[in-house]
Design a protein around this motif. Structure first.
Motif, PDB file in Angstrom:
ATOM      1  N   SER A   5       0.678  -1.247   0.028  1.00 35.44           N
ATOM      2  CA  SER A   5      -0.154  -0.034  -0.113  1.00 35.44           C
ATOM      3  C   SER A   5       0.720   1.374  -0.006  1.00 35.44           C
ATOM      4  N   SER A   6       2.144   1.087   0.472  1.00 39.11           N
ATOM      5  CA  SER A   6       2.922   2.347   0.421  1.00 39.11           C
ATOM      6  C   SER A   6       4.037   2.517  -0.723  1.00 39.11           C
ATOM      7  N   ASN A   7       3.947   1.462  -1.838  1.00 36.61           N
ATOM      8  CA  ASN A   7       4.924   1.433  -3.023  1.00 36.61           C
ATOM      9  C   ASN A   7       6.313   1.135  -2.327  1.00 36.61           C
ATOM     10  N   THR A   8       6.590   0.135  -1.467  1.00 35.99           N
ATOM     11  CA  THR A   8       7.921  -0.220  -0.815  1.00 35.99           C
ATOM     12  C   THR A   8       8.040  -1.923  -1.015  1.00 35.99           C
ATOM     13  N   MET A   9       7.529  -2.406  -2.105  1.00 36.15           N
ATOM     14  CA  MET A   9       7.634  -3.714  -2.394  1.00 36.15           C
ATOM     15  C   MET A   9       9.063  -4.213  -2.276  1.00 36.15           C
ATOM     16  N   PRO A  10       9.375  -5.250  -1.525  1.00 35.54           N
ATOM     17  CA  PRO A  10      10.853  -5.723  -1.851  1.00 35.54           C
ATOM     18  C   PRO A  10      11.075  -6.310  -2.896  1.00 35.54           C
ATOM     19  N   ASP A  11      12.391  -6.394  -3.625  1.00 29.19           N
ATOM     20  CA  ASP A  11      12.708  -6.920  -4.809  1.00 29.19           C
ATOM     21  C   ASP A  11      12.283  -8.465  -4.909  1.00 29.19           C
ATOM     22  N   ILE A  12      12.609  -9.176  -3.897  1.00 33.19           N
ATOM     23  CA  ILE A  12      12.322 -10.700  -3.914  1.00 33.19           C
ATOM     24  C   ILE A  12      11.356 -10.916  -2.816  1.00 33.19           C
ATOM     25  N   ILE A  13      10.310 -11.808  -3.099  1.00 31.89           N
ATOM     26  CA  ILE A  13       9.250 -11.564  -2.370  1.00 31.89           C
ATOM     27  C   ILE A  13       8.835 -12.991  -1.831  1.00 31.89           C
ATOM     28  N   GLY A  14       8.784 -13.593  -0.440  1.00 29.31           N
ATOM     29  CA  GLY A  14       8.125 -14.824  -0.239  1.00 29.31           C
ATOM     30  C   GLY A  14       6.782 -15.025  -0.327  1.00 29.31           C
ATOM     31  N   LEU A  15       6.207 -15.948  -1.109  1.00 23.06           N
ATOM     32  CA  LEU A  15       4.768 -16.170  -1.157  1.00 23.06           C
ATOM     33  C   LEU A  15       4.455 -17.513  -1.136  1.00 23.06           C
ATOM     34  N   GLN A  16       3.240 -17.982  -1.102  1.00 21.84           N
ATOM     35  CA  GLN A  16       2.535 -19.187  -1.163  1.00 21.84           C
ATOM     36  C   GLN A  16       1.611 -19.247  -2.261  1.00 21.84           C
ATOM     37  N   PRO A  17       1.474 -20.403  -2.871  1.00 23.97           N
ATOM     38  CA  PRO A  17       0.495 -20.299  -4.189  1.00 23.97           C
ATOM     39  C   PRO A  17      -0.925 -19.935  -3.819  1.00 23.97           C
ATOM     40  N   GLY A  18      -1.542 -19.578  -4.975  1.00 24.62           N
ATOM     41  CA  GLY A  18      -3.206 -19.205  -4.663  1.00 24.62           C
ATOM     42  C   GLY A  18      -3.197 -17.884  -4.229  1.00 24.62           C
ATOM     43  N   LEU A  30       7.597 -18.574  -8.194  1.00 22.78           N
ATOM     44  CA  LEU A  30       8.433 -20.034  -8.702  1.00 22.78           C
ATOM     45  C   LEU A  30       8.570 -20.732  -7.409  1.00 22.78           C
ATOM     46  N   PRO A  31       8.270 -22.035  -7.348  1.00 21.24           N
ATOM     47  CA  PRO A  31       8.382 -22.706  -5.997  1.00 21.24           C
ATOM     48  C   PRO A  31       9.982 -22.804  -5.489  1.00 21.24           C
ATOM     49  N   LEU A  32      10.180 -22.582  -4.377  1.00 20.32           N
ATOM     50  CA  LEU A  32      11.412 -22.478  -3.631  1.00 20.32           C
ATOM     51  C   LEU A  32      11.473 -24.167  -3.040  1.00 20.32           C
ATOM     52  N   LEU A  33      10.501 -24.451  -2.125  1.00 23.24           N
ATOM     53  CA  LEU A  33      10.337 -25.471  -1.381  1.00 23.24           C
ATOM     54  C   LEU A  33       8.998 -26.236  -1.554  1.00 23.24           C
ATOM     55  N   VAL A  34       8.837 -27.498  -1.628  1.00 30.57           N
ATOM     56  CA  VAL A  34       7.712 -28.280  -1.815  1.00 30.57           C
ATOM     57  C   VAL A  34       7.673 -29.388  -0.868  1.00 30.57           C
ATOM     58  N   GLN A  35       6.516 -30.083  -0.582  1.00 26.88           N
ATOM     59  CA  GLN A  35       6.020 -30.904   0.485  1.00 26.88           C
ATOM     60  C   GLN A  35       4.957 -31.764   0.411  1.00 26.88           C
ATOM     61  N   VAL A  88      -0.880 -36.171  -1.571  1.00 23.77           N
ATOM     62  CA  VAL A  88      -1.317 -34.789  -1.470  1.00 23.77           C
ATOM     63  C   VAL A  88      -0.333 -33.923  -1.111  1.00 23.77           C
ATOM     64  N   GLY A  89      -0.184 -32.852  -1.670  1.00 15.81           N
ATOM     65  CA  GLY A  89       1.011 -31.763  -1.466  1.00 15.81           C
ATOM     66  C   GLY A  89       1.002 -30.604  -1.939  1.00 15.81           C
ATOM     67  N   GLY A  90       2.112 -30.232  -2.141  1.00 10.72           N
ATOM     68  CA  GLY A  90       2.559 -28.833  -3.038  1.00 10.72           C
ATOM     69  C   GLY A  90       3.487 -28.047  -2.633  1.00 10.72           C
ATOM     70  N   ILE A  91       3.514 -26.658  -2.813  1.00  5.78           N
ATOM     71  CA  ILE A  91       4.527 -25.747  -2.546  1.00  5.78           C
ATOM     72  C   ILE A  91       4.384 -25.533  -0.844  1.00  5.78           C
ATOM     73  N   ASP A  92       5.565 -25.433  -0.433  1.00  2.70           N
ATOM     74  CA  ASP A  92       5.648 -24.808   0.853  1.00  2.70           C
ATOM     75  C   ASP A  92       5.800 -23.216   0.677  1.00  2.70           C
ATOM     76  N   VAL A  93       6.965 -22.948   0.307  1.00  7.55           N
ATOM     77  CA  VAL A  93       7.133 -21.530  -0.051  1.00  7.55           C
ATOM     78  C   VAL A  93       7.437 -21.337  -1.434  1.00  7.55           C
ATOM     79  N   ALA A  94       7.283 -19.985  -2.027  1.00  2.00           N
ATOM     80  CA  ALA A  94       7.553 -19.721  -3.487  1.00  2.00           C
ATOM     81  C   ALA A  94       8.165 -18.438  -3.318  1.00  2.00           C
ATOM     82  N   LEU A  95       8.664 -17.854  -4.456  1.00  2.00           N
ATOM     83  CA  LEU A  95       9.492 -16.698  -4.554  1.00  2.00           C
ATOM     84  C   LEU A  95       9.051 -15.945  -5.633  1.00  2.00           C
ATOM     85  N   GLY A  96       8.530 -14.516  -5.764  1.00  2.84           N
ATOM     86  CA  GLY A  96       8.315 -13.546  -6.412  1.00  2.84           C
ATOM     87  C   GLY A  96       9.282 -12.417  -6.785  1.00  2.84           C
TER      88      GLY A  96
END
Length: 444
Positions: free
Chosen positions: A91-104, A155-160, A327-335
């Motif tokens: 909301s303040s236009n200060t997004m980091p360059d690399i961002i931890g994300l979850q899918p969906g 893109l996924p970093l870790l899966v499980q 059953v499983g999927g991405i633990d953490v992804a990076l954007g």
């Protein structure tokens, strides 16, 4: 990293979805302007809740040592605090360059802030870059994209995998066998009763855990049906999904789970109890192997070299699939922020963290499973640890077909709430299924 940092605050994520829907903006001078540069020089910012701070530092130090003139300012938060920080930055236009994300849901909330990554991936790994990843990671990386949008915003970093774990010491002492069917699960629980431990410890307080256990049950009853229901091609009130709610209910009514299960959280309580030897079985996931991280000292006896544990799949349900489903999927992804001032350096760092020297540092800690195939720890501390690692990475992950996530935060919350109501006797399985279907119709 313990998974409560990753999976807690699902409700917080849901609440943020509305707040963040209209948030857009680029990196400000406080963030990406400081990273102005080209190629391998310049400064980047990295914000996430995972990997843990010590591991992230190793990854960053490895990258910057190999890329003189580069600098990465990294901050690792607890998951709830991370959601707040990310909201503030969006909301303040200060997004980091690399961002931890979850899918969906989480990735989609910030999609307007993110740079498509397929060109970065192709430049680094070639045109067939998708083949480097476990299939479920590629599938989930675009989870929730609008129809026709084929971009990869993370893109996924870790899966499980999600699965069950057995305390092999208790099983051996009692002469018990790992259950493969529902009837075997019931008889094994009966066999293990009477000790100073829970035969089947279910930390049902957490919505995320309720949901992943249900999805294992539902995909055993009718493989793939929950996702058809979420897509609207089938109903959550389908008799097979009502049956899945019924088997969830049986965990409580048939005394498979311990008394008071709905009041027990997975982290820290359930995990600490299991590691202390106070449970024979618990539903968690592949990340449990991190308890044997060789960089740690003073590990509990059960965790040292994974000597006291064995993973197994959720038992099959009568009349359902003949084999347990994965059953499983991405633990953490990076954007990457779309307004980063140094996209080349951000791409190089992100891909190094996923599949380069930084990734090797990450995997050496057994933090979770790598998103790319063929990446293994440089050191195993026991044959048991290596055997479990190989089971998870070479036998299970390539076969994970069904997601541990639903696409929308609203449906994730609706399912978790319905399962809680079934567990406490407030709703029948049919009423729970009807309530989730009503939520689905509202979302659609």
């Amino acid at each position: 990293m313990k998974r409560h940092k990753t999976f807690m605050a699902i409700a917080a994520a849901t609440a943020l979805s509305i707040t963040l829907a209209g948030c857009a903006g680029g990196a400000s001078k406080d963030e990406s302007d400081s990273g102005a540069g080209t190629g391998t020089t310049g400064e980047l910012t990295f914000r996430s809740w995972s990997p843990i701070e010590q591991t992230t530092k190793q990854m960053v130090d490895t990258f910057t040592a190999a890329n003189p003139g580069s600098k990465i300012d990294s901050t690792i938060f607890n998951y709830p605090e991370y959601l707040v920080d990310l909201q503030t930055r969006a909301s303040s236009n200060t997004m980091p360059d690399i961002i931890g994300l979850q899918p969906g849901a989480l990735t989609q909330q910030y999609r307007s802030n993110l740079m498509p990554l397929q060109d970065c991936a192709a430049k680094t790994w070639g045109a067939d870059w998708q083949s480097k990843f476990y299939p479920i990671g590629i599938d989930q990386a675009r989870l929730g994209n609008p129809e026709g949008d084929e971009n990869f915003y993370s893109l996924p970093l870790l899966v499980q995998t999600v699965n069950l774990w057995a305390n092999t010491k208790i099983f051996e002492e009692k002469g018990a066998s790992i259950p493969k069917t529902w009837d075997e699960l019931k008889s094994t629980v009966d066999q293990l009763k009477g000790g100073e431990y829970a035969p089947f410890m279910l930390p049902a307080k957490d919505s995320w855990l309720r949901n992943v256990v249900f999805l294992q049950i539902a995909n055993n009853v009718a493989p793939g049906l929950p996702y058809e229901a979420e897509a609207g091609t089938k109903s959550w009130a389908d008799p097979k999904l009502v049956e899945a709610f019924t088997y969830w209910q049986k965990l409580f009514t048939e005394k498979i789970a311990q008394d008071g299960a709905i009041g027990l959280d997975a982290y820290p309580s359930g995990a600490n109890q299991f590691e202390a030897g106070n449970a024979a079985m618990i539903p968690l996931g592949a990340w449990w192997i991190q308890q044997s991280d060789p960089s740690k000292t003073g590990l509990p006896p059960l965790s040292e070299g994974m000597s006291g544990y064995q993973p197994f799949l959720f038992p099959t349900i009568p009349g359902g699939a003949s084999e347990s489903q994965f059953v499983g999927g991405i633990d953490v992804a990076l954007g990457i922020s779309k307004n980063t001032k140094n996209p080349d350096l951000a791409c190089k760092a992100l891909t190094d963290f996923i599949a380069g020297a930084g990734a090797q540092k990450l995997i050496n800690t057994f933090n979770d499973l790598p998103a790319v195939t063929g990446l293994n720890p440089e050191k195993f501390t026991s044959d048991k640890q290596k055997q479990i690692w190989n089971t998870l990475t070479t036998e299970w992950m390539p076969n994970v077909k069904y997601s541990r996530y639903l696409k929308s935060p609203e449906m994730d919350t609706a399912l978790g709430d319905a399962l809680s109501a079934v567990a406490t006797g407030q709703l029948t399985p049919q009423a729970a299924a009807d309530k989730v279907q009503a939520a689905q119709q509202k979302v659609k």
